[in-house]
Write a protein that holds these residues in place. Structure first.
Motif, PDB file in Angstrom:
ATOM      1  N   LEU A   1       0.841  -1.181   0.000  1.00  0.00           N
ATOM      2  CA  LEU A   1       0.000   0.000   0.000  1.00  0.00           C
ATOM      3  C   LEU A   1       0.887   1.245   0.000  1.00  0.00           C
TER       4      LEU A   1
ATOM      5  N   LEU B   1       5.469   6.879   2.868  1.00  0.00           N
ATOM      6  CA  LEU B   1       4.641   6.224   3.884  1.00  0.00           C
ATOM      7  C   LEU B   1       4.501   4.741   3.593  1.00  0.00           C
TER       8      LEU B   1
ATOM      9  N   MET C   1       0.385   4.006   7.587  1.00  0.00           N
ATOM     10  CA  MET C   1      -0.877   4.490   8.147  1.00  0.00           C
ATOM     11  C   MET C   1      -1.820   3.316   8.403  1.00  0.00           C
ATOM     12  N   TYR C   2      -1.903   2.439   7.403  1.00  0.00           N
ATOM     13  CA  TYR C   2      -2.776   1.267   7.516  1.00  0.00           C
ATOM     14  C   TYR C   2      -2.368   0.435   8.717  1.00  0.00           C
TER      15      TYR C   2
ATOM     16  N   LEU D   1      -0.702   1.280  11.414  1.00  0.00           N
ATOM     17  CA  LEU D   1      -0.984   1.932  12.692  1.00  0.00           C
ATOM     18  C   LEU D   1      -2.486   1.941  12.975  1.00  0.00           C
TER      19      LEU D   1
ATOM     20  N   ILE E   1       0.079   3.822   1.535  1.00  0.00           N
ATOM     21  CA  ILE E   1      -0.026   4.341   2.900  1.00  0.00           C
ATOM     22  C   ILE E   1       0.125   3.192   3.887  1.00  0.00           C
TER      23      ILE E   1
END
Lengths: 190, 347
Positions: free
Chosen positions: B124, B186, B129-130, B132, B126
């Protein structure tokens, strides 16, 4: 496919939102709110906003709702909820029900407006170019909307300080009816 | 065979390997925990089931299945049953974005042109982010399990877990942000590719972030010396006091899976992920072996710390989190941001 998922998710979000106001215990209300946030995050994903969806779950799901649960568990609000439910005051109960009805009606009206707006086109609108990538979001957030963004954070900080001050004053008044001159100094020093 | 079928096959194999590996390592960790503690305390540890007690996790699993599943009186039945699943599932979801190897060439066969596939279930943009966002949800299992049990010890365990998670997630995210600022990505693969050489590893560029992340990682996975959600001298077993049978096993599984994911994240962020030191363009299986070795290092660190350090007090934990680690992480992020935006290379 996206359209069907969108309507299913939207309906689910409304159901969860109704659960928030209708649930008997505050714990279930919080869990329903969590469900609403998840539906919203999935709708963001459908629209192609990966970052916003992840931020939604990270901030609301991971942090704020945990804080809510913490407060509810700390104050043991389950008993309070039962008391309010079987409250003797007729006005109180009616007020609560009226409030819930207004909230649900508002949510429904918002959703109907939103869906009516998008009917005839695609249910899930395509994102504007260059918004999804992080650099685009960062440029918008810290460039064009830099001042409002910072102002909001200052506002939140001010609110937090104000709440702490109010809570402290209340507790001090409750603790000692006649505060001695040394008590406030001790509070400040802490 | 058409290319789409090949892609689906490749994806299935990758997913099977990753989830099988995760569950296998988590089961192995239960044995390792007991073996390492025995080793440190000059005992033998489990050695009856299979050679060197290697089949002990299977024996434990079978035992869990045959135990009676109790629900205490006055418990919220739905949440009580639901909580162990919430505790176990997020860790298994997050492992999907961990890159455990570089791109692997797929041979030109069955009339399908040659191609490459990245060694991770999915990449991904992100990914961090995913990881977390989903990883942070496992705390709901602990909180709801503690609340639904209708027991004071469990409730206190759940309360402590929620306070602890909120406090240390801040430090964790701020240290990760410093690494992200340095790598400019990220995506976990992007973070790995930004540290190609041994001296480029983030552990050398972000030593403070590494230390803070390490401490926060212990708190985030509810591990000793920060295992206040369980804390057997004070709270019996904290949030899972009332759990038995497979429901208890699910909590344990979730904890060990979270440890494995956290150790892989540690490796990815600070030790160059699957990169082999001093050997650029190493073949992919060497890279996977390097990744496994680095991750095992951190898994061992978890056990080492558990059987060496005494437990903190809860107020000490909060004091450390809010008054020491959070300011340090903020200063670190500020300095990193300044260095990156003005193009200063500190090294």
């Amino acid at each position: 496919m996206a359209e069907v998922s969108f309507y299913a998710l939207a309906a689910l979000a409304v159901l969860f939102a109704m659960g928030v106001v209708l649930a008997r215990s505050p714990m279930m209300s919080v869990l329903n709110l969590l469900g609403t946030f998840f539906c919203l995050a999935t709708i963001y994903l459908l629209a192609g906003f990966q970052f916003i969806a992840a931020a939604q779950i990270l901030v609301y799901g991971g942090a704020i709702m945990v804080l809510f649960l913490f407060v509810i568990m700390l104050l043991n609000l389950a008993e309070l909820g039962v008391k309010a439910e079987s409250g003797s005051g007729l006005f109180k109960g009616t007020g609560a029900k009226l409030g819930a009805a207004v909230a649900v009606a508002t949510a429904l009206a918002l959703l109907i407006t939103a869906t009516a707006d998008s009917l005839g086109r695609t249910a899930v609108r395509q994102r504007p170019e260059g918004i999804d990538d992080l650099e685009g979001i960062a440029a918008e957030l810290f460039g064009r909307y830099g001042l409002p963004f910072e102002a909001i954070s200052v506002l939140l900080l001010a609110t937090m300080v104000a709440v702490v001050m109010l809570a402290k004053r209340q507790r001090r008044a409750g603790d000692s009816p006649a505060p001695t001159p040394s008590a406030p100094a001790k509070e400040q020093g802490r | 065979m058409n290319p789409l079928l090949r892609d689906i096959l490749v994806w299935l194999v990758k997913a099977g390997v990753v989830y099988g590996g995760l569950l296998g390592v988590a089961a192995g960790m239960t044995l390792a925990e007991r073996k390492v503690s025995a080793w440190m305390q000059y005992r033998h540890g489990p050695n009856r089931v299979g050679p060197w007690g290697l089949l002990q996790p299977i024996a434990d699993g079978v035992k869990f299945i045959f135990k009676e599943s109790l629900t205490p009186d006055g418990a919220n039945r739905w949440l009580f049953r639901f909580a162990p699943a919430i505790a176990a599932v997020p860790a298994m979801m997050t492992v999907a974005v961990i890159p455990f190897g570089p791109a692997v060439p797929l041979p030109d066969s069955w009339g399908v042109p040659a191609a490459f596939t990245n060694l991770s279930v999915t990449d991904l943009d992100i990914g961090l982010m995913y990881l977390l966002a989903i990883g942070g949800l496992s705390i709901y299992g602990v909180i709801l399990g503690g609340w639904a049990s209708n027991s004071k010890f469990s409730l206190l365990g759940g309360l402590r877990a929620s306070a602890q998670m909120i406090s240390y997630e801040l430090t964790l995210i701020l240290t990760i942000l410093a690494v992200v600022a340095l790598s400019g990505s990220l995506s976990l693969r992007g973070v790995v590719e930004a540290q190609p050489d041994f001296w480029e590893w983030n552990v050398f560029h972000q030593p403070l972030a590494f230390v803070l992340f390490s401490i926060a990682a212990f708190a985030e996975t509810n591990r000793h010396p920060f295992d206040f959600a369980e804390c057997e001298p004070e709270l019996v077993s904290g949030f899972h006091t009332e759990y038995s049978s497979m429901r208890f096993a699910l909590f344990a599984l979730g904890e060990y899976c979270a440890m494995v994911v956290m150790a892989s994240l540690w490796t990815t962020l600070f030790l160059g992920g699957y990169k082999v030191p001093f050997w650029e363009n190493a073949p992919w299986f060497v890279c996977v072996a390097a990744f496994c070795a680095k991750t095992s290092l951190f898994l061992f660190l978890y056990l080492w710390v558990r059987w060496t350090l005494p437990r903190f007090r809860f107020d000490q934990l909060m004091h450390l989190g809010w008054k020491v680690f959070l300011p340090l992480a903020l200063v670190n992020l500020f300095l990193t941001g300044a260095a990156v935006s003005y193009g200063v290379d500190l090294w």
